[in-house]
Design a protein around this motif. Structure first.
Motif, PDB file in Angstrom:
ATOM      1  N   ASP A  31      43.339  44.719  29.457  1.00  0.00           N
ATOM      2  CA  ASP A  31      44.563  44.998  28.716  1.00  0.00           C
ATOM      3  C   ASP A  31      44.398  44.646  27.242  1.00  0.00           C
ATOM      4  O   ASP A  31      44.812  45.398  26.358  1.00  0.00           O
ATOM      5  N   CYS A  34      42.253  47.266  25.638  1.00  0.00           N
ATOM      6  CA  CYS A  34      43.020  48.492  25.416  1.00  0.00           C
ATOM      7  C   CYS A  34      43.850  48.372  24.145  1.00  0.00           C
ATOM      8  O   CYS A  34      43.850  49.273  23.298  1.00  0.00           O
ATOM      9  N   THR A  35      44.545  47.264  23.991  1.00  0.00           N
ATOM     10  CA  THR A  35      45.350  47.037  22.793  1.00  0.00           C
ATOM     11  C   THR A  35      44.469  47.056  21.549  1.00  0.00           C
ATOM     12  O   THR A  35      44.814  47.672  20.536  1.00  0.00           O
ATOM     13  N   VAL A  78      34.790  49.706  25.580  1.00  0.00           N
ATOM     14  CA  VAL A  78      35.870  50.571  26.059  1.00  0.00           C
ATOM     15  C   VAL A  78      35.535  52.018  25.712  1.00  0.00           C
ATOM     16  O   VAL A  78      35.084  52.314  24.615  1.00  0.00           O
ATOM     17  N   CYS A  80      37.018  56.241  26.672  1.00  0.00           N
ATOM     18  CA  CYS A  80      37.992  57.096  27.345  1.00  0.00           C
ATOM     19  C   CYS A  80      37.229  57.971  28.329  1.00  0.00           C
ATOM     20  O   CYS A  80      36.311  58.697  27.946  1.00  0.00           O
ATOM     21  N   LEU A  90      40.923  54.795  30.881  1.00  0.00           N
ATOM     22  CA  LEU A  90      39.989  54.036  30.058  1.00  0.00           C
ATOM     23  C   LEU A  90      39.014  53.314  30.968  1.00  0.00           C
ATOM     24  O   LEU A  90      39.415  52.730  31.979  1.00  0.00           O
ATOM     25  N   ASN A 111      41.192  51.630  34.103  1.00  0.00           N
ATOM     26  CA  ASN A 111      42.643  51.676  34.252  1.00  0.00           C
ATOM     27  C   ASN A 111      43.102  53.100  34.011  1.00  0.00           C
ATOM     28  O   ASN A 111      42.642  53.754  33.067  1.00  0.00           O
ATOM     29  N   TYR A 113      46.387  55.091  32.949  1.00  0.00           N
ATOM     30  CA  TYR A 113      47.666  54.878  32.280  1.00  0.00           C
ATOM     31  C   TYR A 113      48.481  56.165  32.341  1.00  0.00           C
ATOM     32  O   TYR A 113      47.939  57.242  32.109  1.00  0.00           O
TER      33      TYR A 113
END
Length: 140
Positions: A31, A34-35, A78, A80, A90, A111, A113
């Motif tokens: 998480d 991702c941020t 990370v 895509c 991701l 994850n 989303y």
């Protein structure tokens, strides 16, 4: 665009009785990564909320390969993996350096989303700005 990674050093509270990072903490790391990716891509979460959209994790996977120990610096790469109509995926790889100085995958995961409306939580299309930004890190 340059591949994105997020550095982290496990804190004492993240270590279990086996002396390694407790598995649930990888979701927090994903998480945070991702941020960080969205910040790196200059996609403002605050702007998305102001436009009436948010993102929810609807599926996650974690695959353990090797332990991460207390105070061992690692990074979470990370990428895509997929952009759909209302969702995107991701992929995350936790990378650590072994005794020979070679960086190897310790944990991997992903994850999925789904973009949702902030008013009624129904699915919404992936905003074009998000689609373009994620496309720049697709498959890295």
């Amino acid at each position: 665009m340059t591949p994105y990674s997020f550095g982290i050093v496990p804190r004492y509270a993240e270590i279990d009785q086996q002396g390694v990072v407790f598995n649930g903490h990888y979701l927090t790391w994903f998480d945070e990564a991702c941020t960080g990716l969205f910040d790196h891509l200059r996609v403002s979460y605050a702007d998305l909320i102001a436009e009436g959209v948010d993102m929810q994790v609807v599926h996650t996977e974690i695959d353990f390969r090797a332990p991460v120990r207390w105070r061992e610096a690692v990074r979470i790469a990370v990428r895509c993996e997929h952009i759909g109509t209302t969702s995107f995926t991701l992929g995350f790889t936790v990378l650590g350096t072994d005794a020979e100085g070679i960086e190897k995958a310790r944990v991997s995961g992903k994850n999925v989303y789904v973009v949702v409306s902030t008013s009624d939580w129904s699915k919404r299309p992936v905003p074009e700005a998000v689609r373009i930004a994620l496309d720049s890190v697709a498959g890295q």
